[in-house]
Motif scaffolding. Structure first.
Motif, PDB file in Angstrom:
ATOM      1  N   UNK A  11      38.350  14.216  77.120  1.00 15.64           N
ATOM      2  CA  UNK A  11      37.281  13.705  77.571  1.00 15.64           C
ATOM      3  C   UNK A  11      36.505  15.012  76.922  1.00 15.64           C
ATOM      4  N   UNK A  12      35.255  14.864  76.878  1.00 15.40           N
ATOM      5  CA  UNK A  12      34.020  14.920  77.500  1.00 15.40           C
ATOM      6  C   UNK A  12      32.967  14.211  78.111  1.00 15.40           C
ATOM      7  N   UNK A  13      32.210  15.589  78.642  1.00 12.06           N
ATOM      8  CA  UNK A  13      31.072  15.150  79.604  1.00 12.06           C
ATOM      9  C   UNK A  13      29.509  15.500  79.805  1.00 12.06           C
ATOM     10  N   UNK A  14      28.884  15.012  79.473  1.00 11.26           N
ATOM     11  CA  UNK A  14      27.509  15.719  79.845  1.00 11.26           C
ATOM     12  C   UNK A  14      26.888  14.789  80.836  1.00 11.26           C
ATOM     13  N   UNK A  54      31.316  21.052  68.996  1.00 12.80           N
ATOM     14  CA  UNK A  54      30.848  21.756  70.214  1.00 12.80           C
ATOM     15  C   UNK A  54      32.687  21.676  70.978  1.00 12.80           C
ATOM     16  N   UNK A  55      32.827  22.482  72.316  1.00 14.88           N
ATOM     17  CA  UNK A  55      34.199  21.714  72.438  1.00 14.88           C
ATOM     18  C   UNK A  55      34.439  20.763  73.319  1.00 14.88           C
ATOM     19  N   UNK A  56      35.673  20.165  73.474  1.00 11.24           N
ATOM     20  CA  UNK A  56      35.757  18.563  74.766  1.00 11.24           C
ATOM     21  C   UNK A  56      35.661  19.774  76.337  1.00 11.24           C
ATOM     22  N   UNK A  67      45.417  25.219  66.293  1.00 15.25           N
ATOM     23  CA  UNK A  67      44.403  25.085  67.747  1.00 15.25           C
ATOM     24  C   UNK A  67      42.830  25.232  66.478  1.00 15.25           C
ATOM     25  N   UNK A  68      42.037  24.036  67.154  1.00 17.93           N
ATOM     26  CA  UNK A  68      40.768  24.236  66.328  1.00 17.93           C
ATOM     27  C   UNK A  68      39.643  23.930  67.207  1.00 17.93           C
ATOM     28  N   UNK A  69      39.115  25.063  67.641  1.00 13.14           N
ATOM     29  CA  UNK A  69      37.492  24.779  68.589  1.00 13.14           C
ATOM     30  C   UNK A  69      36.445  25.100  67.340  1.00 13.14           C
ATOM     31  N   UNK A  70      35.588  24.982  68.094  1.00  7.98           N
ATOM     32  CA  UNK A  70      33.625  26.071  67.849  1.00  7.98           C
ATOM     33  C   UNK A  70      34.064  27.266  67.202  1.00  7.98           C
TER      34      UNK A  70
END
Length: 222
Positions: A11-14, A54-56, A67-70
């Motif tokens: 899920x991504x929210x702005x 950017x992270x979700x 695991x992959x992240x910024x």
């Protein structure tokens, strides 16, 4: 084929608005995946998440099972070509060589020249040109060469043929295939140019309002 990238419960929210909602999506090694859908469907957001920019807000992304992240080491194995790429205020050679230099690589001239050849730019003609001497299509191809030369495992392209003429679009098409066939990259390409995308992608994921609505294999496309 094994999975290169797996997204789960993303899920991504702005500003409290959900712009992406994907339960599960995989991108296999050695494939070219298309992303299609109307403006605002979530294609660019998905590419930003895959690029680890950017992270979700929720969910997990794994790269080759990890695991992959910024900020993780994985980021050096991923490269994103944006719709309007930025070039350094330097020569074409310096732009393409930049990623190799910061990685401490050897044989830089040969690698740069090969990358320029793949995108259809004669090194003898273009290597010494300055950034301001290039057309829009040439800028896009130099930016692509700068990504090809570092041999990313995952190459992401956001509307790579927007505003390009037919010849430049075909050269981008051939370079994308070379990224997979010569460099072993997997590609995820977002485009509104459906005829172009259908001739490139092994399958196309269709998005609408941030959700994955269907996936169509190349052989199933009309």
């Amino acid at each position: 084929m094994s999975a290169l990238v797996v997204l789960d419960h993303i899920r991504q929210r702005y500003s409290d608005r959900t712009v992406l909602d994907i339960e599960h999506l995989e991108f296999a090694e050695g494939t070219i995946s298309g992303l299609a859908g109307p403006n605002g469907s979530g294609k660019s957001t998905l590419l930003c998440l895959l690029a680890l920019l950017e992270p979700p807000a929720q969910g997990t992304i794994t790269f080759l099972g990890r695991p992959a992240h910024p900020g993780s080491a994985v980021t050096r194995q991923v490269s994103l070509l944006v719709q309007e790429p930025y070039l350094l205020k330097r020569t074409v050679f310096a732009n393409v060589a930049y990623g190799l230099r910061i990685r401490g690589k050897n044989d830089i001239p040969a690698k740069v020249f090969r990358a320029l050849e793949i995108v259809g730019l004669d090194p003898g003609v273009f290597a010494r040109r300055q950034w301001f001497e290039l057309s829009g299509g040439e800028v896009q191809r130099v930016a692509l060469a700068a990504r090809l030369v570092i041999k990313p495992k995952l190459l992401l392209m956001d509307e790579p043929t927007a505003s390009l003429d037919a010849k430049s679009a075909e050269l981008i098409h051939q370079a994308a295939l070379s990224a997979r066939d010569e460099y072993g990259a997997s590609l995820v390409v977002a485009s509104h140019d459906m005829p172009w995308l259908k001739t490139l992608a092994d399958h196309i994921h269709y998005l609408d309002e941030g959700r994955l609505v269907r996936t169509v294999q190349h052989s199933e496309e009309p």
